[in-house]
Write an enzyme that holds these catalytic residues in place. Structure first.
Site, PDB file in Angstrom:
ATOM      1  N   GLU A  93       0.749  -1.229  -0.073  1.00 19.83           N
ATOM      2  CA  GLU A  93       0.070  -0.293   0.204  1.00 19.83           C
ATOM      3  C   GLU A  93       0.837   0.986  -0.016  1.00 19.83           C
ATOM      4  O   GLU A  93       0.409   2.274  -0.612  1.00 19.83           O
ATOM      5  CB  GLU A  93      -0.627   0.071   1.340  1.00 19.83           C
ATOM      6  CG  GLU A  93      -1.719   1.175   1.256  1.00 19.83           C
ATOM      7  CD  GLU A  93      -2.912   1.224   0.061  1.00 19.83           C
ATOM      8  OE1 GLU A  93      -2.741   2.112  -0.812  1.00 19.83           O
ATOM      9  OE2 GLU A  93      -3.788   0.465   0.167  1.00 19.83           O
ATOM     10  N   ILE A 111      -1.638   7.698   1.071  1.00 21.10           N
ATOM     11  CA  ILE A 111      -3.024   7.675   0.456  1.00 21.10           C
ATOM     12  C   ILE A 111      -3.368   6.221   0.229  1.00 21.10           C
ATOM     13  O   ILE A 111      -2.842   5.428  -0.629  1.00 21.10           O
ATOM     14  CB  ILE A 111      -3.264   8.200  -0.861  1.00 21.10           C
ATOM     15  CG1 ILE A 111      -2.538  10.061  -0.728  1.00 21.10           C
ATOM     16  CG2 ILE A 111      -4.515   8.188  -1.648  1.00 21.10           C
ATOM     17  CD1 ILE A 111      -2.634  10.783  -1.804  1.00 21.10           C
ATOM     18  N   LYS A 161       5.400   4.532 -10.038  1.00 20.38           N
ATOM     19  CA  LYS A 161       4.092   4.297  -9.565  1.00 20.38           C
ATOM     20  C   LYS A 161       2.964   3.991 -10.349  1.00 20.38           C
ATOM     21  O   LYS A 161       2.112   3.184 -10.165  1.00 20.38           O
ATOM     22  CB  LYS A 161       3.896   5.563  -8.628  1.00 20.38           C
ATOM     23  CG  LYS A 161       4.774   5.686  -7.420  1.00 20.38           C
ATOM     24  CD  LYS A 161       4.650   7.148  -6.753  1.00 20.38           C
ATOM     25  CE  LYS A 161       5.800   7.190  -5.651  1.00 20.38           C
ATOM     26  NZ  LYS A 161       5.813   8.795  -5.253  1.00 20.38           N
TER      27      LYS A 161
END
Length: 436
Positions: free
Chosen positions: A130, A137, A206
């Site tokens: 995560e 976030i 990402k």
């Protein structure tokens, strides 16, 4: 006190994030046990230098330089070393020993994700990450779990706090890029070598992770189109403001129609500075914050906003994964593997369709605008708006052209013809428009 089973947790790395994770494990043991259904024992912390200064005061006896021995016998291994090696080798060792792995290492997963997830599947373990995509976030779980039954059409995100800080300050203060980069370093937002941030490498890693989850397709890092922000100057920011936009470094992951694909679909994954309409929610993301805007077929538009970096903030996301891993251990059964079976083709940037803002310096004389318009028309690029400003009396004018949607390859070819036309002194910039 409830008599919980104990799970051994090995921590690899004690930097800004790792030291905060260790502190949380030690301070909130009873509370975490109630949430996880198991007592989480910090078995040790593997580091290069046990005597280095830490952000958190931690018991010296926990530190070791022998990561391999620490991994053996651990139920959960938290990898916060960063980089590719020795992180990759140690993660594979942890999975091979049957441990679940929690990591915040975006570079590792973007480069070796397929191998790591395959290793986890072979032993029935799970990999949690995560904290790898947008700091604190929560975006990985929504994509992997909450939206697993939906069809994500598009993701558009600000996923790098350093570049957002720089561009936001350039927009609000009229500052120069170099000055804002220096300020970002002083505030701790940028590393001494900021290349990974300002050249878009961090955001590309990402984007690869987010696209893999959203489209159930393995996205190699080399298939992500990447551009940085080092060429953005105050004149470009001013032109964007005048046209009703703000410049943001965006990660864009998009599902496209593709007649040459067996499924009729393909995906595009790209990172670049783009113009965002000022009324769009992403335009209001200021400072070093991150935000991810998701467009789903059934759920509609969703936005996730918050701190994209910071030791304690990222530690929060890591600890959420640790609790999830502990719950899985207590429930038993095999770990949940990654869903990458869609195998959608990844198209090159040249096939993307979007709007553009083209800024040119042209000869300030009769007929030049008509010539420019003709070249654009021949290249299948339709003009939406034109703004002309004389910057040298009787010599040079600046032309800012907004286009309707065009194919990237057509636009690139047309810009090259403009540059070679003899009436264009300089192609100042070409920026894509997203979210319009």
């Amino acid at each position: 006190m409830t008599d919980y089973r104990t799970l051994r947790v090995a921590l690899l790395g004690a930097g800004a994030v790792g030291s905060q994770v260790a502190g949380l494990l030690l301070r909130h043991g009873d509370e975490l046990a109630d949430r996880a259904g198991a007592r989480l024992e910090l078995a040790g912390i593997a580091v290069r230098d046990p005597d280095a200064e830490r952000d958190v005061d931690l018991p010296q006896e926990l530190f070791t330089t022998d990561a391999e021995s620490l991994i053996v016998g651990s139920d959960i291994v938290i990898e916060l070393i960063g980089g590719l090696e020795p992180a990759y080798r140690l993660v594979l060792e942890a999975l091979g020993s049957g441990a679940d792995v929690v990591t915040a290492n975006k570079a590792l997963l973007a480069t070796y994700g397929a191998e790591i997830f395959d290793a986890a599947d072979q032993v029935g373990a799970s990999v949690y990450y995560e904290a790898a995509a947008a700091g604190a976030i929560p975006i990985i779980r929504p994509l992997r779990d909450s939206l697993a039954g939906d069809r994500v059409r598009r993701i558009m995100g600000i996923v790098n706090g350093t570049t957002n800080y720089i561009l936001d300050r350039m927009d609000t203060e009229g500052a120069e890029f170099a000055a804002m980069l220096t300020e970002a370093k002083q505030l701790g937002y940028a590393e001494s070598d900021p290349t990974a941030d300002v050249e878009g490498f961090d955001a590309a890693q990402k984007a690869a992770l987010l696209a893999s989850l959203a489209f159930h397709t393995s996205v190699p890092l080399e298939r992500v189109h990447r551009e940085g922000i080092t060429h953005i100057d105050p004149a470009m920011v001013d032109a964007a403001r005048h046209a009703g936009y703000v410049i943001k470094l965006l990660a864009v992951c998009e599902r496209l129609d593709a007649s040459d694909s067996p499924t009729g679909e393909a995906i595009s994954v790209r990172v670049y500075p783009a113009l965002v309409p000022r009324e769009h929610p992403l335009a209001a993301v200021h400072g070093a914050n991150n935000a991810v805007f998701v467009e789903a077929e059934a759920a509609g538009d969703l936005m996730f906003y918050g701190a994209g970096a910071g030791g304690i903030q990222t530690a929060s996301a890591v600890m959420g994964d640790v609790v999830s891993a502990a719950r899985r251990h207590m429930a038993g059964g095999l770990g949940v593997g990654e869903s990458t079976r869609a195998n959608l083709p990844i198209v090159p940037i040249g096939r993307v369709t979007t709007k553009y803002q083209i800024t040119l310096e042209i000869d300030d004389r009769t007929g030049v605008l008509a010539t420019v318009a003709g070249i654009l028309s021949e290249g299948r690029v339709s003009i939406a708006t034109v703004d002309q400003t004389v910057i040298e009396d009787g010599g040079v004018a600046r032309l800012v052209i907004g286009t309707h949607k065009a194919v990237e390859q057509d636009l690139s070819d047309t810009v090259r013809r403009l540059a070679d036309s003899g009436v264009v002194e300089r192609v100042v910039s070409v920026l894509r428009v997203e979210g319009d």
